[in-house]
Design a protein around this motif. Structure first.
Motif, short mmCIF file in Angstrom:
data_model
loop_
_atom_site.label_atom_id
_atom_site.label_comp_id
_atom_site.label_asym_id
_atom_site.label_seq_id
_atom_site.Cartn_x
_atom_site.Cartn_y
_atom_site.Cartn_z
N PHE A 133 56.50 47.74 26.55
CA PHE A 133 56.99 48.66 27.68
C PHE A 133 58.87 48.96 27.13
O PHE A 133 59.15 48.22 27.10
N GLY A 134 59.28 49.99 27.65
CA GLY A 134 60.14 50.31 27.69
C GLY A 134 60.33 51.84 28.16
O GLY A 134 59.85 52.61 28.67
N GLY A 135 62.01 51.96 27.43
CA GLY A 135 61.29 54.19 27.89
C GLY A 135 63.06 54.13 26.58
O GLY A 135 63.61 53.60 25.91
N MET A 136 63.23 55.68 27.20
CA MET A 136 64.96 56.54 26.39
C MET A 136 64.77 57.41 26.99
O MET A 136 64.05 57.84 27.58
N ALA A 137 66.53 57.18 26.83
CA ALA A 137 67.11 58.98 27.41
C ALA A 137 67.41 59.75 26.08
O ALA A 137 68.48 58.68 25.96
N VAL A 138 67.77 60.99 26.16
CA VAL A 138 68.42 61.50 25.29
C VAL A 138 69.30 62.08 25.85
O VAL A 138 68.34 63.60 26.10
N LEU A 139 70.41 62.91 25.18
CA LEU A 139 71.55 63.49 25.86
C LEU A 139 70.65 64.76 24.74
O LEU A 139 72.66 64.11 23.82
N VAL A 140 70.81 65.92 25.02
CA VAL A 140 71.48 67.32 23.80
C VAL A 140 72.51 67.66 24.52
O VAL A 140 71.62 68.71 25.19
N THR A 141 73.75 68.33 23.78
CA THR A 141 74.13 69.67 24.20
C THR A 141 74.39 70.27 22.52
O THR A 141 73.74 69.88 21.34
N ALA A 142 75.44 70.81 22.41
CA ALA A 142 75.38 72.00 21.46
C ALA A 142 76.37 70.74 20.10
O ALA A 142 75.95 71.43 19.09
N ASP A 143 77.06 69.93 21.27
CA ASP A 143 77.71 69.32 19.74
C ASP A 143 76.98 67.87 19.88
O ASP A 143 77.60 67.20 19.08
N ALA A 144 76.18 67.43 20.29
CA ALA A 144 75.62 66.11 20.17
C ALA A 144 74.00 65.95 20.44
O ALA A 144 73.78 67.04 21.24
N ILE A 145 74.17 64.83 20.13
CA ILE A 145 73.20 64.20 20.47
C ILE A 145 72.72 62.72 20.73
O ILE A 145 72.64 62.40 19.79
N LYS A 146 72.59 62.41 21.85
CA LYS A 146 72.52 61.16 22.16
C LYS A 146 71.94 60.59 22.72
O LYS A 146 71.21 61.01 23.29
N GLY A 147 71.03 59.36 22.68
CA GLY A 147 71.14 58.73 23.26
C GLY A 147 70.68 56.86 23.73
O GLY A 147 71.32 56.61 22.93
N LYS A 148 70.11 56.59 24.54
CA LYS A 148 69.80 54.89 24.29
C LYS A 148 68.76 54.35 25.44
O LYS A 148 67.98 55.10 26.26
N SER A 149 68.27 53.46 24.95
CA SER A 149 67.24 53.34 24.94
C SER A 149 67.09 51.61 26.17
O SER A 149 68.18 50.81 26.39
N THR A 150 65.76 51.60 26.49
CA THR A 150 66.00 50.21 26.96
C THR A 150 66.36 48.79 26.87
O THR A 150 67.47 48.34 27.69
N GLU A 151 65.81 48.85 25.70
CA GLU A 151 66.60 47.76 25.02
C GLU A 151 67.93 47.78 24.91
O GLU A 151 68.84 46.90 24.66
N ASP A 152 68.88 48.91 24.45
CA ASP A 152 70.15 48.99 24.27
C ASP A 152 70.60 49.06 25.52
O ASP A 152 72.02 48.34 25.67
N ILE A 153 70.66 48.83 27.09
CA ILE A 153 71.00 49.14 28.30
C ILE A 153 70.61 46.98 27.94
O ILE A 153 72.18 46.62 28.86
N LEU A 154 70.18 47.07 27.89
CA LEU A 154 69.98 45.33 27.95
C LEU A 154 70.90 44.59 27.39
O LEU A 154 71.15 43.83 27.64
N GLY A 155 70.83 45.43 26.29
CA GLY A 155 72.04 44.31 25.19
C GLY A 155 73.61 44.62 25.66
O GLY A 155 73.97 43.65 25.63
N ASP A 156 74.35 46.08 26.26
CA ASP A 156 74.72 45.97 27.63
C ASP A 156 74.92 45.35 28.30
O ASP A 156 76.19 44.48 28.71
#
Length: 252
Positions: A133-156
């Protein structure tokens, strides 16, 4: 036996005019879709598809329409078609070796109205597995593809709990100047092989995710950016001094 799923939604809807025929063909088979105004709303109720079997004639017709258009979709499909036999009527496109986010990035780059695409995925499991269980959010722009998972958020959150509120404040911790994105390496491989047919006899699709990861690790281990790092540290120190001078300067 536990089954893992990754339901996914893509927003906003993609205008039909913003997609090439090949991108539309691929995206409507990677995802489910519904009409939304002049475009399509893409989603996956269970998981995005990574194996697509299509008639070769249909794929080649869509590929031919890509002529003159900068397209990662075209590079990917050309690599997959290199292994097709003369008598084959269908081709199985292995999308596990690429990233569908780069398809959306090409669309954003060309679009006159679209400045980003967001992709939100939830990770679920038919059993209460701790890794299911968890999730992922990805933002795609013309210059970059950035993503963060729930595991990343918990690490923060854990970092903030360990270091206190200053963890999120300017000036705390490490500031990243350079990232080596595996998705961008994947895209570059297709371009390199397409540009120089004498470079290698293998197709771009034959380079696996494991190959790319090993290549990235090798480059990171062999690259020495000491001079660039020292220069950045020196410039940052000067900039910090200037900031302090402005802050402490008497008001006029």
């Amino acid at each position: 036996m536990a089954d893992y799923f990754s339901p996914t939604v893509v927003q906003p809807a993609i205008l039909s005019a913003d997609m090439t025929a090949l991108e539309r063909l691929l995206l409507t088979h990677i995802f489910e879709s519904e009409p939304d105004g002049d475009g399509l709303y893409f989603f996956a109720e269970t998981s995005p598809n990574t194996q697509i079997e299509l008639p070769i004639k249909v794929v080649r017709a869509a590929l031919a329409a890509e002529e003159g258009v900068a397209s990662e979709a075209a590079a990917f499909v050309r690599g997959q078609l290199k292994d097709v036999g003369d008598d084959d009527e269908y081709v199985c496109l292995d999308l596990s070796q690429t990233s569908f986010e780069i398809l959306f990035q090409d669309i954003v780059k060309r679009s006159a109205t679209l400045d980003h695409v967001s992709i939100v995925t939830s990770f679920t499991c038919t059993k209460m597995r701790p890794d299911g269980f968890g999730g992922m959010a990805v933002l795609v722009t013309a210059d970059a593809i950035k993503g963060k998972s729930t595991e990343d958020i918990l690490g923060d959150f854990l970092d903030e709990a360990e270091h206190g509120p200053l963890m999120a404040a300017p000036g705390f911790g490490v500031h990243v100047l350079l990232r080596l994105h595996e998705a961008k390496v994947r895209a570059q491989i297709a371009q390199i092989i397409e540009a120089d047919e004498t470079l290698t006899p293998i197709a771009a699709g034959a380079v696996t995710d494991a190959d790319i990861r090993a290549g990235c690790i090798s480059v990171v281990e062999r690259t020495d950016l000491t001079e660039q790092q020292d220069s950045a540290v020196f410039k940052a120190a000067l900039a910090a001094i200037r900031e302090a001078e402005q802050r402490l300067a008497p008001a006029r």
